[in-house]
Design an enzyme around this catalytic site. Sequence first.
Site, PDB file in Angstrom:
ATOM      1  N   HIS A 126      -3.106   3.042  -5.812  1.00 33.89           N
ATOM      2  CA  HIS A 126      -3.637   1.705  -5.515  1.00 33.89           C
ATOM      3  C   HIS A 126      -3.674   0.842  -6.772  1.00 33.89           C
ATOM      4  CE1 HIS A 126      -5.235  -0.592  -2.193  1.00 33.89           C
ATOM      5  NE2 HIS A 126      -6.144  -1.122  -2.997  1.00 33.89           N
ATOM      6  N   TYR A 131      -6.657 -11.830  -9.667  1.00 33.69           N
ATOM      7  CA  TYR A 131      -5.994 -13.091 -10.025  1.00 33.69           C
ATOM      8  C   TYR A 131      -6.804 -13.845 -11.078  1.00 33.69           C
ATOM      9  CZ  TYR A 131      -3.653 -17.611  -9.253  1.00 33.69           C
ATOM     10  OH  TYR A 131      -2.949 -18.778  -9.406  1.00 33.69           O
ATOM     11  N   HIS A 161      -2.679  -9.199   2.232  1.00 32.44           N
ATOM     12  CA  HIS A 161      -4.140  -9.262   2.172  1.00 32.44           C
ATOM     13  C   HIS A 161      -4.669 -10.276   3.191  1.00 32.44           C
ATOM     14  CE1 HIS A 161      -5.285  -7.526  -2.059  1.00 32.44           C
ATOM     15  NE2 HIS A 161      -5.297  -6.621  -1.106  1.00 32.44           N
ATOM     16  N   ARG A 194       0.854  -1.187   0.000  1.00 30.70           N
ATOM     17  CA  ARG A 194       0.000   0.000   0.000  1.00 30.70           C
ATOM     18  C   ARG A 194       0.888   1.235   0.000  1.00 30.70           C
ATOM     19  NH1 ARG A 194      -1.752  -3.807   3.598  1.00 30.70           N
ATOM     20  NH2 ARG A 194      -3.864  -4.663   3.256  1.00 30.70           N
ATOM     21  N   ARG A 216      -0.575  -1.125  -6.882  1.00 30.01           N
ATOM     22  CA  ARG A 216      -0.633  -2.315  -6.017  1.00 30.01           C
ATOM     23  C   ARG A 216      -1.314  -3.465  -6.757  1.00 30.01           C
ATOM     24  NH1 ARG A 216      -0.788  -4.352  -0.745  1.00 30.01           N
ATOM     25  NH2 ARG A 216      -2.778  -5.110   0.048  1.00 30.01           N
TER      26      ARG A 216
END
Length: 406
Positions: free
Chosen positions: A350, A386, A376, A234, A353
Site C-alpha cells: 500500500h 497531496y 479514490h 491497490r 500506492r
Amino acid sequence: MWSEPFQDKEGNTKYRFYERYVDPMSGKRKRTSVVMNKDTRPSQKEAQRLLNERIEKKVKTSTSHAPGLDDLTFHQMAHEWFERYQLTSGSKRGTMKEKRSKLNGIYRAFDADILFKNLNTRIIQDFIDDLHHREMSRGSITGYLSVIKFIIKFGEKNYHIKSNVAVHDIEVPVKVKTIEEIKSKRNNYLEMDEVKKILEYIDYKIKNNKRPDIKRNLQMMRYIIEFQVLNGMRISELLAIQNHNVNLDNKKLEIDGSIIWEKSDEGFGIKDTTKTEKSYRVIDLTDRSCEILRKAMLDNKKEAMWSDRFQDKQYVFTSVAGTPLFKEKVNVLLKEAAEWCGIDKKITSHTLRHTHISLLAQLGGSLKAIMERVGHTDHKTTLRIYTHVTQQMNKDLMNKLEKVSI
C-alpha cells in the site's frame, strides 16, 4: 373434531375432517383439515392423529417467530441474520468474507448459550473495549460493532424482541497517536531514490538465486512493485489484472476487479468486483508499464508451454502455478529490501500506492485527476498525501530561493 362429506372430481364421496386451534401469534381461533376416504372409526382415529400433527407443526412454526421468544440465543440470532444478509444484501464476495470473519470472532467471544434477550449495552461495550485493549485497529473494531448492530436490528424487526442494547450509546475507544505514528502515516510513501534501491536489491536476489522457480517469482514480484509505483492501483486490483484487461496498442488498462484470498476449484485466489463502483476505471499506461505487462505475459506463455505445474487462468502477475501471486509474499520482500537498504519506514504494497500519489502530486497533477486515476472515492487519503508533498515542495522551493543572491 368434526367431518363434512363432499364429492371429488370423479364423483366419489369423501370426508373432510376439521379441528380448531388457537394461533399463538395472533390469538385468533383457526382451523385445519385433512381428507379421508371413509368416516369409519379407524378413519376418525387416523384423521385425529394427522390433525394433531398439523396443528403441532403450525403452532411450532408460529411460536418460533413469536414476540418475546425467551429461549433464542445470540448465536442463533446471529446465524439467522447472516443467512438473510447473504440473500438480500447484494454485497460483493470480499465484503461477505469480511462479515463472515467478524461473525466468527463474535461467536468466539460470546458464550453459545447466552440469550439474545439478556444482552445489554454493558456486555457489548466490554467486548468492544477488549478489542481495543488487544490493539485492534479502530476500523476493525468498528466493523465488529457494525455486525452486532445488524444482528440486534434483525432480532427487533423479525422477532419483535425489545433489545436491552442501546447501540447508539456504544463507543469505539480512540487510541492517542504518538508523534512517530503521525509522521509515519504522513510519510507513508517512498522517494524515487528509495524505490530504485529496493529494485536494485531485488535484482541482486534474482541474480544470486539458483532455483528457477524462486527466480521467476522474484522477477514477477519486481514487476509488481515497479508497476504499482507507476500506476498506483491497490495490490488486489493489480493481481486481478487478466490478459483481456490489457490494451497495449492504445496503452490502456481496464481495472475491473480485485483478488480475494479464498480457495476455489481453480486454485487459490478468486477475482471479485472492484472495491467500489468508483474503483472500476480505465487508466493510461506509460511505455515502461506496457513493457512490464508485455514481459510478464510473455513469461506466462513460456510457463504454460513448458511447465506442467502452470495452469493458465489468464492472470498477468502470476506464481509458478499460474495463480495470482500472494500479496503477503510481496510485503515480506518489501520489508526485507527496506531493512537491507537502510530505509527506516514501515513499507507494504500500500506504500507503493501512496508513492504513486506522491509522484503525481510532485508532477503537478490536480487532486481530482489523481483521485480518478487511483480510484479514490474519499478525498481524505489523497489530500493527506497531496498536501504533505506539495508543502514539502514549497519548502524545497524556499530553500532554493534563499540561496539566490542578486
